[in-house]
Scaffold this motif. Sequence first.
Motif, short mmCIF file in Angstrom:
data_model
loop_
_atom_site.label_atom_id
_atom_site.label_comp_id
_atom_site.label_asym_id
_atom_site.label_seq_id
_atom_site.Cartn_x
_atom_site.Cartn_y
_atom_site.Cartn_z
N PRO A 58 47.08 54.28 29.74
CA PRO A 58 48.23 54.89 28.90
C PRO A 58 49.46 54.59 29.72
CG PRO A 58 46.46 56.45 28.81
CD PRO A 58 45.99 55.38 29.73
N GLU A 59 49.56 54.81 31.08
CA GLU A 59 51.02 54.89 31.34
C GLU A 59 51.48 53.28 31.44
OE1 GLU A 59 48.05 54.55 34.95
OE2 GLU A 59 48.33 55.58 32.95
N LEU A 60 50.62 52.43 31.54
CA LEU A 60 50.88 51.00 31.63
C LEU A 60 51.18 50.41 29.99
CD1 LEU A 60 48.50 49.42 34.51
CD2 LEU A 60 50.72 50.46 34.60
N LEU A 61 50.30 51.13 29.30
CA LEU A 61 50.58 50.51 27.72
C LEU A 61 52.04 51.24 27.36
CD1 LEU A 61 49.66 49.31 25.29
CD2 LEU A 61 48.35 51.44 24.56
N ALA A 62 52.34 52.29 27.86
CA ALA A 62 53.81 52.71 27.48
C ALA A 62 54.82 51.93 28.12
CB ALA A 62 54.11 54.28 28.22
N LEU A 63 54.47 51.42 29.14
CA LEU A 63 55.44 50.27 29.84
C LEU A 63 55.32 49.12 29.06
CD1 LEU A 63 57.35 50.09 32.60
CD2 LEU A 63 55.53 48.58 33.53
N THR A 64 54.34 48.85 28.37
CA THR A 64 54.33 47.35 27.53
C THR A 64 55.58 47.64 26.34
OG1 THR A 64 52.24 47.25 28.02
CG2 THR A 64 52.87 46.04 26.03
N ALA A 65 55.56 48.91 25.71
CA ALA A 65 56.58 49.12 25.04
C ALA A 65 57.98 49.87 25.37
CB ALA A 65 56.03 50.31 23.87
N ALA A 66 58.31 49.45 26.69
CA ALA A 66 59.55 49.89 27.35
C ALA A 66 60.67 48.92 27.54
CB ALA A 66 59.08 50.42 28.56
N SER A 67 61.70 49.43 27.54
CA SER A 67 62.79 48.95 28.03
C SER A 67 63.17 49.94 29.33
CB SER A 67 64.15 48.85 27.33
OG SER A 67 63.92 48.07 25.91
N HIS A 68 62.46 49.53 30.46
CA HIS A 68 62.48 50.34 31.55
C HIS A 68 63.65 50.44 32.54
CE1 HIS A 68 61.73 47.45 34.64
NE2 HIS A 68 60.61 46.92 33.83
N SER A 69 64.12 51.42 33.20
CA SER A 69 65.19 51.62 34.13
C SER A 69 65.00 50.71 35.04
CB SER A 69 65.56 53.14 34.20
OG SER A 69 66.02 53.65 33.06
N GLY A 70 64.00 50.33 35.55
CA GLY A 70 64.16 49.72 36.88
C GLY A 70 63.85 50.57 38.11
N GLU A 71 63.38 51.91 37.73
CA GLU A 71 63.17 52.87 38.75
C GLU A 71 61.85 52.20 39.56
OE1 GLU A 71 63.85 57.27 37.65
OE2 GLU A 71 64.08 56.07 35.85
N GLN A 72 61.71 52.57 40.80
CA GLN A 72 60.44 52.31 41.69
C GLN A 72 58.95 51.99 40.79
OE1 GLN A 72 60.73 50.32 44.39
NE2 GLN A 72 58.50 50.12 44.16
N PHE A 73 58.92 53.45 40.30
CA PHE A 73 57.60 53.48 39.46
C PHE A 73 57.46 52.67 38.19
CE2 PHE A 73 60.28 56.73 37.41
CZ PHE A 73 60.08 56.65 35.92
N HIS A 74 58.68 52.30 37.69
CA HIS A 74 58.66 51.25 36.78
C HIS A 74 58.08 49.74 37.37
CE1 HIS A 74 61.78 53.93 34.45
NE2 HIS A 74 60.51 53.92 33.77
N LEU A 75 58.71 49.49 38.51
CA LEU A 75 58.34 48.17 39.08
C LEU A 75 56.97 48.22 39.74
CD1 LEU A 75 61.63 47.98 38.83
CD2 LEU A 75 61.65 47.08 41.28
#
Length: 317
Positions: A75-92
Motif C-alpha cells: 500500500p505505501e508504494l501504491l500510494a506513491l504511485t499516485a503521488a506528487s511527493h515532496s522529495g523527503e528521504q522516505f519518498h526517495l
Amino acid sequence: MSCAAPAGAPEHVPLVHVLRDGLVESVHHGSVVVLAPDGSTLFQAGDVDTACYPRSAAKPMQAVAMVRLGLSLPPELLALTAASHSGEQFHLAAAARVLDLGGFTEADLGNPADLPLDPIERTGWIAAGRPARKLAHNCSGKHASMLRTARRNGWSTSDYLDPGHPLQREIAATVEDLTGERIAHVAVDGCGAPLFAVSLRGLAAAAARIATAPDGSAAHAVARAIRAHPEMVAGSRRDTTELMTAVPGLIAKDGFEAVQIAALPDGTAIAIKIADGGDRARLPATIAALTLAGVNPTLLTPFTTPNHTIHTTIRSR
C-alpha cells in the motif's frame, strides 16, 4: 460515456479575495464543482464543463489503470504511485524500492532530474551541493510504477512515455472510463508523461468513483492505499496530506497550475481549478468546497487563514 468536453478559454469567476485591513487587494478567479454521491451537482461556480489539464490530479486515475494492468505493490508504494511527493528521504527510498522490485535503476526513469519539491528539503540539497536527480522529481514514484507495469505486461520500457505505447493507451482508456468523458486533448505533462484534458466535472466524477469503488477492485486498492498513507501522496509539510489526515476517509490530490480534487467515502466529490495557476488560492477554495460538501467545519478550522486575510467567495452564477 459522454463526448469530449469542449476546448477553449474557460469562463472562470471570482473565487478568492485577498483582503488587507478589510479592503480587497487581490482577486483570484477560478471554477469549482461539488458533486453529490448520486452524481448530481450540489454546487458549481465558473466553468466546470470546458476541458482543462488535470496535471498531477490525474495521478490517482493513472494508478488505477496500472493496477488494472496487474501492478501489485504494498500500500505505501501504491500510494506513491499516485503521488506528487515532496522529495523527503522516505519518498526517495520508496521510489527506489519500486524500481528495484521491477529490476530497474534510476537511469531508467523517463522523468527529468529535479531537486525535491519540499522547500526545506530543496534548501538542504542546495546547501549540501547535491545535484538534481531523477529520483527526487515529484513524479518519480509514478514513473517507477509505469516501468514496472510495462515490464509485467511484456511491453517495451524505453518508450513507455510515448502516447502510442500500450501502457499509455490503457491509461487513457481508464481516464475516459472514470471520468465518463472522451479525452478532449492530449499534451505532454511536465514530467514527460501524456496529459489528458477533461472537464472539472469529469475529474470530480472520477474522484468519486475511486473513493467509492467496491472492495477487490483496482480503484478500491488505490483509494485504500491513499487513505492509509497520505504522507506518501504529498509530504509531511503539505496541505493535501494534512487534509487527508484531518478528514476521515478523504482522498485528495493536488496538481500544478492550481488544480485540486477530493472525495469523501460516500462519493461526495469536488474539483477546483484556479485560473491564474497560482497556488495561494487553491487551499482556501478547497476548504470552502469541502464545507459545501458537508465536511464538519471544525475539522477544517486549522486550514483557515489567520486574521481572515484570505476570503473565499464561491457563488452560483
